[in-house]
Motif scaffolding. Sequence first.
Motif, mmCIF file in Angstrom:
data_model
loop_
_atom_site.group_PDB
_atom_site.id
_atom_site.type_symbol
_atom_site.label_atom_id
_atom_site.label_comp_id
_atom_site.label_asym_id
_atom_site.label_seq_id
_atom_site.Cartn_x
_atom_site.Cartn_y
_atom_site.Cartn_z
ATOM 1 N N ARG A 194 0.825 -1.225 0.000
ATOM 2 C CA ARG A 194 0.000 0.000 0.000
ATOM 3 C C ARG A 194 0.856 1.271 0.000
ATOM 4 N NH1 ARG A 194 -5.345 -0.629 0.287
ATOM 5 N NH2 ARG A 194 -5.872 0.894 1.881
ATOM 6 N N LEU A 218 -1.194 4.270 2.066
ATOM 7 C CA LEU A 218 -2.640 4.523 2.006
ATOM 8 C C LEU A 218 -3.294 4.502 3.389
ATOM 9 C CD1 LEU A 218 -3.608 2.542 -1.230
ATOM 10 C CD2 LEU A 218 -3.181 4.996 -0.950
ATOM 11 N N PRO A 243 -1.313 8.652 4.845
ATOM 12 C CA PRO A 243 -2.022 9.015 3.611
ATOM 13 C C PRO A 243 -1.836 10.488 3.242
ATOM 14 C CG PRO A 243 -3.555 8.821 5.448
ATOM 15 C CD PRO A 243 -2.195 8.478 5.995
#
Length: 221
Positions: free
Chosen positions: A126, A139, A143
């Motif tokens: 991610r 993510l 983020p």
Amino acid sequence: MRLILLGPPGAGKGTQAARISDKYGIPHISTGDIFREILKRDDELARKVRKYVESGDLVPDEIVVEIVRERIHRPDCQRGFILDGFPRTKPQARALDEILEADGTPLTAALYLQVTEETVVMRLSRRRVCENCQAVYHLDFNPPKVPGVCDRCGGKLVQREDDREEVVRRRLRVYREQTEPLLEYYRQRGVLKEVDGNKPIEDVWREIQEILDPLAERGDC
Ligand code: ADP
Ligand code: AMP
């Protein structure tokens, strides 16, 4: 301070190196970032290194060493540097020692971000990077303010080609075979500092500052 950061792909080296660079005023030199910039070009060097980077293999030592030698001799490295992703093999480590010895500027510390394989998989799957300035996001854990957009420069966030699962597996194998032996190399030289990299970003950062603050104060620069 002249520092190197060790740890597998996804350990958090780039994330912490950016903070170290800001706080201690030394340039962050990521050989991975340098190669990704080279790959945007269409010259002989780009053609030479492409197959290694895209498949998760290491670029040949002699190419990497010359790039690093040139980089750390630039004027902005006079007060030190933080190397992220170099050295990755014993010949690279020996070459770095030789360069620093010739310059009379020994390594201050080798920071090792120790993480489990589970952490690595969770992070790399991610991870997102800015295709313009190479800033790193996650993510879930880090983020961007606006999805898909870099906080720093407004660039587009993308997934690295080599963060695909099959390439990650290869990179981890290469790390275990070629880079892990460097831990012993630096431990024997008395400069290895271990940090638990599985913790949240702020906790890892605190631990790193506890190691580096006294070195910076002592003027080990
Ligand atoms: P490396 O440079 O070692 O490959 P990165 O700094 O790119 O690692 O970090 C890999 C991914 O994990 C990124 O998506 C980053 O935002 C995230 N990350 C880094 N450190 C932590 C941490 N301590 N906790 C959670 N996520 C992290
Ligand atoms: P990184 O961003 O550090 O994960 O590096 C991405 C890729 O660049 C690696 O998988 C290698 O192909 C290449 N690379 C980066 N640093 C080195 C190095 N010190 N030696 C050889 N190859 C490297």
